[in-house]
Design a protein around this motif. Structure first.
Motif, PDB file in Angstrom:
ATOM      1  N   ASN A 144       1.156   6.217  -7.171  1.00  0.00           N
ATOM      2  CA  ASN A 144       0.161   5.359  -6.523  1.00  0.00           C
ATOM      3  C   ASN A 144       0.675   4.811  -5.193  1.00  0.00           C
ATOM      4  O   ASN A 144      -0.075   4.721  -4.220  1.00  0.00           O
ATOM      5  CB  ASN A 144      -0.263   4.232  -7.457  1.00  0.00           C
ATOM      6  CG  ASN A 144      -1.142   4.727  -8.587  1.00  0.00           C
ATOM      7  OD1 ASN A 144      -1.843   5.730  -8.452  1.00  0.00           O
ATOM      8  ND2 ASN A 144      -1.098   4.035  -9.714  1.00  0.00           N
ATOM      9  N   GLU A 145       1.963   4.462  -5.144  1.00  0.00           N
ATOM     10  CA  GLU A 145       2.549   3.978  -3.892  1.00  0.00           C
ATOM     11  C   GLU A 145       2.551   5.085  -2.832  1.00  0.00           C
ATOM     12  O   GLU A 145       2.249   4.837  -1.663  1.00  0.00           O
ATOM     13  CB  GLU A 145       3.981   3.477  -4.134  1.00  0.00           C
ATOM     14  CG  GLU A 145       4.040   2.142  -4.857  1.00  0.00           C
ATOM     15  CD  GLU A 145       5.472   1.711  -5.134  1.00  0.00           C
ATOM     16  OE1 GLU A 145       6.417   2.171  -4.453  1.00  0.00           O
ATOM     17  OE2 GLU A 145       5.638   0.892  -6.057  1.00  0.00           O
ATOM     18  N   ILE A 146       2.891   6.289  -3.242  1.00  0.00           N
ATOM     19  CA  ILE A 146       2.902   7.423  -2.312  1.00  0.00           C
ATOM     20  C   ILE A 146       1.497   7.683  -1.784  1.00  0.00           C
ATOM     21  O   ILE A 146       1.297   7.909  -0.580  1.00  0.00           O
ATOM     22  CB  ILE A 146       3.500   8.678  -2.987  1.00  0.00           C
ATOM     23  CG1 ILE A 146       4.991   8.475  -3.251  1.00  0.00           C
ATOM     24  CG2 ILE A 146       3.256   9.929  -2.137  1.00  0.00           C
ATOM     25  CD1 ILE A 146       5.621   9.524  -4.142  1.00  0.00           C
ATOM     26  N   LYS A 147       0.506   7.650  -2.668  1.00  0.00           N
ATOM     27  CA  LYS A 147      -0.889   7.835  -2.239  1.00  0.00           C
ATOM     28  C   LYS A 147      -1.279   6.769  -1.219  1.00  0.00           C
ATOM     29  O   LYS A 147      -1.912   7.071  -0.198  1.00  0.00           O
ATOM     30  CB  LYS A 147      -1.838   7.742  -3.438  1.00  0.00           C
ATOM     31  CG  LYS A 147      -1.848   8.938  -4.338  1.00  0.00           C
ATOM     32  CD  LYS A 147      -2.838   8.686  -5.487  1.00  0.00           C
ATOM     33  CE  LYS A 147      -2.898   9.817  -6.463  1.00  0.00           C
ATOM     34  NZ  LYS A 147      -3.830   9.524  -7.577  1.00  0.00           N
ATOM     35  N   HIS A 148      -0.905   5.542  -1.477  1.00  0.00           N
ATOM     36  CA  HIS A 148      -1.217   4.433  -0.572  1.00  0.00           C
ATOM     37  C   HIS A 148      -0.551   4.658   0.793  1.00  0.00           C
ATOM     38  O   HIS A 148      -1.190   4.473   1.844  1.00  0.00           O
ATOM     39  CB  HIS A 148      -0.762   3.117  -1.203  1.00  0.00           C
ATOM     40  CG  HIS A 148      -1.011   1.920  -0.363  1.00  0.00           C
ATOM     41  ND1 HIS A 148      -2.275   1.426  -0.138  1.00  0.00           N
ATOM     42  CD2 HIS A 148      -0.153   1.127   0.334  1.00  0.00           C
ATOM     43  CE1 HIS A 148      -2.186   0.369   0.647  1.00  0.00           C
ATOM     44  NE2 HIS A 148      -0.912   0.163   0.951  1.00  0.00           N
ATOM     45  N   ASP A 149       0.718   5.066   0.774  1.00  0.00           N
ATOM     46  CA  ASP A 149       1.441   5.320   2.014  1.00  0.00           C
ATOM     47  C   ASP A 149       0.799   6.461   2.810  1.00  0.00           C
ATOM     48  O   ASP A 149       0.674   6.388   4.032  1.00  0.00           O
ATOM     49  CB  ASP A 149       2.914   5.655   1.735  1.00  0.00           C
ATOM     50  CG  ASP A 149       3.698   4.453   1.215  1.00  0.00           C
ATOM     51  OD1 ASP A 149       3.191   3.303   1.316  1.00  0.00           O
ATOM     52  OD2 ASP A 149       4.811   4.667   0.680  1.00  0.00           O
ATOM     53  N   ILE A 150       0.387   7.517   2.114  1.00  0.00           N
ATOM     54  CA  ILE A 150      -0.250   8.659   2.787  1.00  0.00           C
ATOM     55  C   ILE A 150      -1.570   8.226   3.429  1.00  0.00           C
ATOM     56  O   ILE A 150      -1.870   8.604   4.574  1.00  0.00           O
ATOM     57  CB  ILE A 150      -0.466   9.836   1.808  1.00  0.00           C
ATOM     58  CG1 ILE A 150       0.883  10.447   1.441  1.00  0.00           C
ATOM     59  CG2 ILE A 150      -1.403  10.884   2.380  1.00  0.00           C
ATOM     60  CD1 ILE A 150       0.838  11.477   0.331  1.00  0.00           C
ATOM     61  N   LYS A 151      -2.346   7.411   2.737  1.00  0.00           N
ATOM     62  CA  LYS A 151      -3.614   6.916   3.306  1.00  0.00           C
ATOM     63  C   LYS A 151      -3.346   6.115   4.567  1.00  0.00           C
ATOM     64  O   LYS A 151      -4.050   6.259   5.562  1.00  0.00           O
ATOM     65  CB  LYS A 151      -4.346   6.055   2.280  1.00  0.00           C
ATOM     66  CG  LYS A 151      -5.071   6.825   1.229  1.00  0.00           C
ATOM     67  CD  LYS A 151      -5.806   5.887   0.279  1.00  0.00           C
ATOM     68  CE  LYS A 151      -6.446   6.664  -0.860  1.00  0.00           C
ATOM     69  NZ  LYS A 151      -7.111   5.780  -1.806  1.00  0.00           N
ATOM     70  N   ASN A 152      -2.323   5.265   4.552  1.00  0.00           N
ATOM     71  CA  ASN A 152      -1.986   4.465   5.722  1.00  0.00           C
ATOM     72  C   ASN A 152      -1.550   5.337   6.893  1.00  0.00           C
ATOM     73  O   ASN A 152      -1.928   5.105   8.038  1.00  0.00           O
ATOM     74  CB  ASN A 152      -0.898   3.443   5.386  1.00  0.00           C
ATOM     75  CG  ASN A 152      -1.434   2.292   4.564  1.00  0.00           C
ATOM     76  OD1 ASN A 152      -2.642   2.033   4.527  1.00  0.00           O
ATOM     77  ND2 ASN A 152      -0.542   1.615   3.856  1.00  0.00           N
ATOM     78  N   ILE A 153      -0.741   6.359   6.596  1.00  0.00           N
ATOM     79  CA  ILE A 153      -0.290   7.272   7.659  1.00  0.00           C
ATOM     80  C   ILE A 153      -1.476   8.030   8.248  1.00  0.00           C
ATOM     81  O   ILE A 153      -1.592   8.170   9.484  1.00  0.00           O
ATOM     82  CB  ILE A 153       0.776   8.250   7.110  1.00  0.00           C
ATOM     83  CG1 ILE A 153       2.067   7.505   6.768  1.00  0.00           C
ATOM     84  CG2 ILE A 153       1.041   9.405   8.081  1.00  0.00           C
ATOM     85  CD1 ILE A 153       3.083   8.307   5.979  1.00  0.00           C
ATOM     86  N   LEU A 154      -2.377   8.501   7.386  1.00  0.00           N
ATOM     87  CA  LEU A 154      -3.552   9.234   7.880  1.00  0.00           C
ATOM     88  C   LEU A 154      -4.448   8.321   8.715  1.00  0.00           C
ATOM     89  O   LEU A 154      -5.004   8.773   9.728  1.00  0.00           O
ATOM     90  CB  LEU A 154      -4.338   9.825   6.704  1.00  0.00           C
ATOM     91  CG  LEU A 154      -3.682  11.001   5.975  1.00  0.00           C
ATOM     92  CD1 LEU A 154      -4.483  11.396   4.732  1.00  0.00           C
ATOM     93  CD2 LEU A 154      -3.533  12.196   6.914  1.00  0.00           C
ATOM     94  N   LYS A 155      -4.597   7.088   8.318  1.00  0.00           N
ATOM     95  CA  LYS A 155      -5.413   6.149   9.082  1.00  0.00           C
ATOM     96  C   LYS A 155      -4.830   5.963  10.495  1.00  0.00           C
ATOM     97  O   LYS A 155      -5.563   5.928  11.473  1.00  0.00           O
ATOM     98  CB  LYS A 155      -5.484   4.783   8.380  1.00  0.00           C
ATOM     99  CG  LYS A 155      -6.470   4.733   7.261  1.00  0.00           C
ATOM    100  CD  LYS A 155      -6.505   3.336   6.665  1.00  0.00           C
ATOM    101  CE  LYS A 155      -7.380   3.292   5.440  1.00  0.00           C
ATOM    102  NZ  LYS A 155      -7.365   1.965   4.808  1.00  0.00           N
TER     103      LYS A 155
END
Length: 159
Positions: A144-155
């Motif tokens: 879940n943390e990795i998913k959150h980090d990926i969303k932030n990077i994509l944003k």
């Protein structure tokens, strides 16, 4: 087979009077044409089932027919009553390999002369819900943390 009766079972399994005195039951999804027995778990002896769960097994008359890695309740002279994955080595070595589902225990071979009975796993009954191992929770949190980090990077890159 309640835990308290386990020792009696190990000495009385071949005694017709003892077996006839055991409580009997029927369950609608089990064939009336076969023999079943239930065994109560104790501690981690029958992992992954919770303590005091009832494991129901179907009597195995022909041990040669056992498929490798099939879960079974094995009644032995020296080990007592164990729940293991059974691998058939009877033809070649006159043994079966017993592998625990609990990784804390290593597989071992047992000579067929030490085996009293084998009951292949059919189902279990328990009033306890399985607990999710803590390591699974840690893995899920990390994902879940990795998913959150990926969303932030994509944003940041897509804005």
């Amino acid at each position: 087979m309640p835990v308290k009766a386990t020792a009696g079972y190990l000495t009385g399994y071949g005694d017709v009077d003892f077996i006839n005195a055991l409580p009997s039951y029927t369950l609608p999804f089990l064939s009336r044409e076969k023999s079943y027995r239930s065994f109560q778990t104790d501690g981690d002896s029958m992992y992954p089932f919770p303590e005091k769960a009832i494991i129901i097994g179907e009597y195995v008359d022909d041990w040669f027919s056992l498929k490798d890695n099939f879960p079974c309740i094995v009644v032995t002279l020296n080990e007592g009553i164990v729940f293991k994955l059974v691998s058939n080595r009877i033809d070649d070595e006159r043994t079966v390999r017993l592998t625990s589902l609990n990784p804390a225990y290593k597989p071992y071979d047992i000579n067929v002369s030490e085996i009293c009975e084998i009951w292949k796993y059919k189902c279990f009954i328990s009033d306890t819900i399985f607990e999710v191992p803590q390591s699974i929770d840690l893995i899920n949190n990390s994902i879940n943390e990795i998913k959150h980090d990926i969303k932030n990077i994509l944003k940041k890159h897509c804005s």
